[in-house]
Write a protein that holds these residues in place. Sequence first.
Motif, mmCIF file in Angstrom:
data_model
loop_
_atom_site.group_PDB
_atom_site.id
_atom_site.type_symbol
_atom_site.label_atom_id
_atom_site.label_comp_id
_atom_site.label_asym_id
_atom_site.label_seq_id
_atom_site.Cartn_x
_atom_site.Cartn_y
_atom_site.Cartn_z
ATOM 1 N N ASP A 39 0.711 -1.212 -0.152
ATOM 2 C CA ASP A 39 0.011 -0.089 0.158
ATOM 3 C C ASP A 39 0.917 1.113 0.023
ATOM 4 N N MET A 40 1.880 1.199 -0.742
ATOM 5 C CA MET A 40 2.879 2.423 -1.040
ATOM 6 C C MET A 40 3.278 2.907 0.548
ATOM 7 N N GLY A 41 3.653 1.993 1.265
ATOM 8 C CA GLY A 41 4.368 2.024 2.616
ATOM 9 C C GLY A 41 3.533 2.815 3.489
ATOM 10 N N PRO A 76 18.688 9.494 -0.350
ATOM 11 C CA PRO A 76 19.027 11.077 -0.070
ATOM 12 C C PRO A 76 17.724 11.442 0.833
ATOM 13 N N VAL A 77 18.402 12.124 1.953
ATOM 14 C CA VAL A 77 17.380 12.834 2.854
ATOM 15 C C VAL A 77 17.563 14.327 2.780
ATOM 16 N N VAL A 87 13.171 6.944 -2.709
ATOM 17 C CA VAL A 87 13.462 5.683 -2.155
ATOM 18 C C VAL A 87 12.792 4.711 -3.019
ATOM 19 N N VAL A 88 13.353 3.553 -3.491
ATOM 20 C CA VAL A 88 12.771 2.763 -4.559
ATOM 21 C C VAL A 88 12.103 1.851 -3.723
ATOM 22 N N GLU A 93 6.097 7.494 -2.163
ATOM 23 C CA GLU A 93 6.260 8.396 -3.352
ATOM 24 C C GLU A 93 7.560 9.446 -3.106
ATOM 25 N N ASP A 94 8.209 9.899 -4.047
ATOM 26 C CA ASP A 94 9.039 10.807 -3.731
ATOM 27 C C ASP A 94 8.761 12.172 -3.030
#
Length: 324
Positions: A39-41, A76-77, A87-88, A93-94
């Motif tokens: 569920d998209m994390g 990257p944060v 993050v893949v 989402e980005d």
Amino acid sequence: MSEKWITGVDLGGTTIKLAFINLNGEIVEKWEIATDNSDMGKNITTDIAKAIEDKLADLKQDKSKLVGIGMGAPGPVDYETGVILNVVNLGWEDNFPLQAQLQEVISLPVAIENDANCAALGEMWNGAGKGAKDLVCVTLGTGVGGGVIANGNIVQGINGAAGEIGHITSIPVGGAPCNCGKTGCLETIASATGIVRIAGKQLAEGQATGELAEIFAKNGKVTAKDVFDAARIGDETAKKVMDEVSFHLGFALANIGNTLNPQKIVLGGGVSRAGDILINAVKENFAKYAFSAVRDSTEISVATLGNDAGVIGAAWLIKNKLNL
Ligand SMILES: [Zn+2]
């Protein structure tokens, strides 16, 4: 006042490592949960909050025991905003606002940094880099991660992408493809994956004899550990692989040394467990390519915190943010 704890979290694609850590950087309790990237994390932040609350209840502690949460995340944060840029493998989402979301569900201060940077901070706080204010940490695992600390602070860069040591170009023309989209990155050579690839290429030619060739003939593949073990007993193919790996690693580290002249370069991750067979050869190559003043002052050593570096460094983030 009783001792306060920090929660350190190391967020990975398959597991989330958590720990309660005291203000001296020592782990009081550690555990892990599976990463739910369905569920998209969307469950990840609530899972972390619940894991922390459940563990506090187990230990008969109240949430007031905790001063905050530090977290290392892949990719990257933006440290200032706590936004994960991209993050893949977590489903997000980005530009995911991780810090804001976690703060909302847990009502504690949260600080977030890239996971390789957290590992470097952990080694600086309570590991191989203890006491050093200028430190470079290179994590040699499935990939190659890096963290650069200058004068006690992580070097972030303009887009959170500083310290991407794994993507230093080692082979400018004709190198192997890297996950980042380039070819010939250090990661394609000095990671466990790279070592397996180089060994496989040599063994597939079919000329090799010896220990490693026998394992390859039997299993159709070799692991990085097979390569280290065979090199230790003098296997020619394994030694050739190690020569290639240690040349490129020592060469890259010398150039990093020439740029930063850190007090210490700390090597961590599964590949660093190869021990002296790797480290001594890397040191030789480093000495060959480092500027004399760097060669005399920058020390290469092996990480001491193992898999705990990430949670300890994550905890340091919030300690530093809150000036504790
Ligand atoms: Zn790359």
